[in-house]
Design a protein around this motif. Sequence first.
Motif, PDB file in Angstrom:
ATOM      1  N   PHE A  72      15.012  -2.957  41.709  1.00  0.00           N
ATOM      2  CA  PHE A  72      15.368  -1.570  42.039  1.00  0.00           C
ATOM      3  C   PHE A  72      16.863  -1.326  42.166  1.00  0.00           C
ATOM      4  CE2 PHE A  72      15.594  -3.153  46.328  1.00  0.00           C
ATOM      5  CZ  PHE A  72      14.465  -3.943  46.498  1.00  0.00           C
ATOM      6  N   ASN A 114       7.388   1.134  45.304  1.00  0.00           N
ATOM      7  CA  ASN A 114       7.926   2.499  45.255  1.00  0.00           C
ATOM      8  C   ASN A 114       9.412   2.498  44.850  1.00  0.00           C
ATOM      9  OD1 ASN A 114       9.330   4.726  47.445  1.00  0.00           O
ATOM     10  ND2 ASN A 114       7.824   5.475  45.983  1.00  0.00           N
ATOM     11  N   LEU A 115      10.186   1.568  45.420  1.00  0.00           N
ATOM     12  CA  LEU A 115      11.616   1.497  45.074  1.00  0.00           C
ATOM     13  C   LEU A 115      11.800   1.161  43.595  1.00  0.00           C
ATOM     14  CD1 LEU A 115      13.046  -0.496  48.133  1.00  0.00           C
ATOM     15  CD2 LEU A 115      13.566   1.876  47.532  1.00  0.00           C
ATOM     16  N   THR A 117       9.661   1.662  41.194  1.00  0.00           N
ATOM     17  CA  THR A 117       9.186   2.783  40.380  1.00  0.00           C
ATOM     18  C   THR A 117      10.264   3.847  40.259  1.00  0.00           C
ATOM     19  OG1 THR A 117       6.916   2.350  41.055  1.00  0.00           O
ATOM     20  CG2 THR A 117       7.376   4.563  40.228  1.00  0.00           C
ATOM     21  N   LYS A 118      10.868   4.202  41.375  1.00  0.00           N
ATOM     22  CA  LYS A 118      11.893   5.250  41.344  1.00  0.00           C
ATOM     23  C   LYS A 118      13.114   4.811  40.528  1.00  0.00           C
ATOM     24  CE  LYS A 118      11.820   6.008  45.833  1.00  0.00           C
ATOM     25  NZ  LYS A 118      11.918   6.537  47.169  1.00  0.00           N
ATOM     26  N   LEU A 121      12.242   4.861  36.709  1.00  0.00           N
ATOM     27  CA  LEU A 121      12.155   6.234  36.183  1.00  0.00           C
ATOM     28  C   LEU A 121      13.545   6.862  36.088  1.00  0.00           C
ATOM     29  CD1 LEU A 121       8.977   7.382  38.124  1.00  0.00           C
ATOM     30  CD2 LEU A 121       9.152   7.045  35.638  1.00  0.00           C
ATOM     31  N   ALA A 122      14.369   6.626  37.113  1.00  0.00           N
ATOM     32  CA  ALA A 122      15.718   7.215  37.110  1.00  0.00           C
ATOM     33  C   ALA A 122      16.530   6.685  35.932  1.00  0.00           C
ATOM     34  CB  ALA A 122      16.422   6.901  38.425  1.00  0.00           C
ATOM     35  N   LEU A 155       4.082   6.357  45.050  1.00  0.00           N
ATOM     36  CA  LEU A 155       4.716   7.482  44.345  1.00  0.00           C
ATOM     37  C   LEU A 155       5.558   8.361  45.287  1.00  0.00           C
ATOM     38  CD1 LEU A 155       1.786   8.520  41.984  1.00  0.00           C
ATOM     39  CD2 LEU A 155       3.923   7.398  41.329  1.00  0.00           C
ATOM     40  N   GLY A 157       8.224  10.326  46.801  1.00  0.00           N
ATOM     41  CA  GLY A 157       9.543  10.720  46.295  1.00  0.00           C
ATOM     42  C   GLY A 157       9.660  10.756  44.788  1.00  0.00           C
ATOM     43  N   VAL A 158       8.578  10.495  44.077  1.00  0.00           N
ATOM     44  CA  VAL A 158       8.610  10.606  42.610  1.00  0.00           C
ATOM     45  C   VAL A 158       8.298  12.069  42.256  1.00  0.00           C
ATOM     46  CG1 VAL A 158       7.498   9.895  40.449  1.00  0.00           C
ATOM     47  CG2 VAL A 158       7.953   8.196  42.248  1.00  0.00           C
ATOM     48  N   SER A 159       9.190  12.689  41.487  1.00  0.00           N
ATOM     49  CA  SER A 159       9.030  14.120  41.204  1.00  0.00           C
ATOM     50  C   SER A 159       7.927  14.374  40.184  1.00  0.00           C
ATOM     51  CB  SER A 159      10.339  14.690  40.657  1.00  0.00           C
ATOM     52  OG  SER A 159      10.571  14.165  39.365  1.00  0.00           O
ATOM     53  N   ASP A 162       9.133  13.571  36.761  1.00  0.00           N
ATOM     54  CA  ASP A 162       9.111  12.136  36.434  1.00  0.00           C
ATOM     55  C   ASP A 162       7.699  11.613  36.180  1.00  0.00           C
ATOM     56  OD1 ASP A 162      11.778  11.556  36.294  1.00  0.00           O
ATOM     57  OD2 ASP A 162      11.965  10.925  38.387  1.00  0.00           O
TER      58      ASP A 162
END
Length: 257
Positions: A72, A114-115, A117-118, A121-122, A155, A157-159, A162
């Motif tokens: 991450f 989660n970290l 994943t974000k 995606l970013a 998920l 905080g995943v928009s 995204d």
Amino acid sequence: MKKELRRAVIAGNWKMNMTPSEASAAVEKTAELTAGKDGCDVILCVPFIDIPAAVEAAKGTNVKIGAQNVHFEEKGAYTGEISAKMLLEAGVEYVIIGHSERRQYFGETDTTVNLRTKAALAAGLKVILCLGEVKDERVNGITNEIVSMQTKLDLLGVSAEDMKNVIIAYEPVWAIGTGLTATPEQADETCGVIRAALAEIYGKELAEATTIQYGGSMNNANAAELLAKVNVDGGLIGGASLVPEKFDEIVTAAQAD
Ligand code: PGA
């Protein structure tokens, strides 16, 4: 009940198998066998060291290449880890995050999943997010609570934007690499529970548009029945993805749905 809204995705997870030269040959063979079968996306998630060979072999074919994990942080003192930027520059499009083997043997938690994943995606990677219950949880009747909670935590905080780049893989841990498979009804029901959790977070429309795969001893013999279920939009395949002929039969089965 809106299967036509979703793209079917058949992904192989090679785990710790295949040297670079073996990878090159297996990607070529898979591409040759699955050519023109465009009713689903075809992805092979390979060990880090195999990425250059696999990307080269997949060039100009329908096979997309994925990795099996990503860190991450962007860079720094994280011995043994790989960043999203490194993967992207190497030609990787997808990454598996939260596989049960990572959770079980390497201390991954919903927080680190989660970290990762974000961060993925970013950076512009597409994510195959794995979750699923262990045997005790199924036996004790708490599967639905577990997978709903994992969906929400992984998920956080995943928009919604995204989420276009997220595939969920429902993988009952008791079925992975064991030869035990969830029945098509169990797979359908639990994928439906995950879809309901997605609807709670993002609304029904997004939930109906999200691809949810089943994984756990899916093979050429049982794929058609599993893939026929309305909530099962594809498969994440371990053992059977190592043999291109078997994997191709699963890709063929996905054409019908
Ligand atoms: P399996 O692995 O098909 O060998 O059970 C599935 C997975 O771990 O993704």
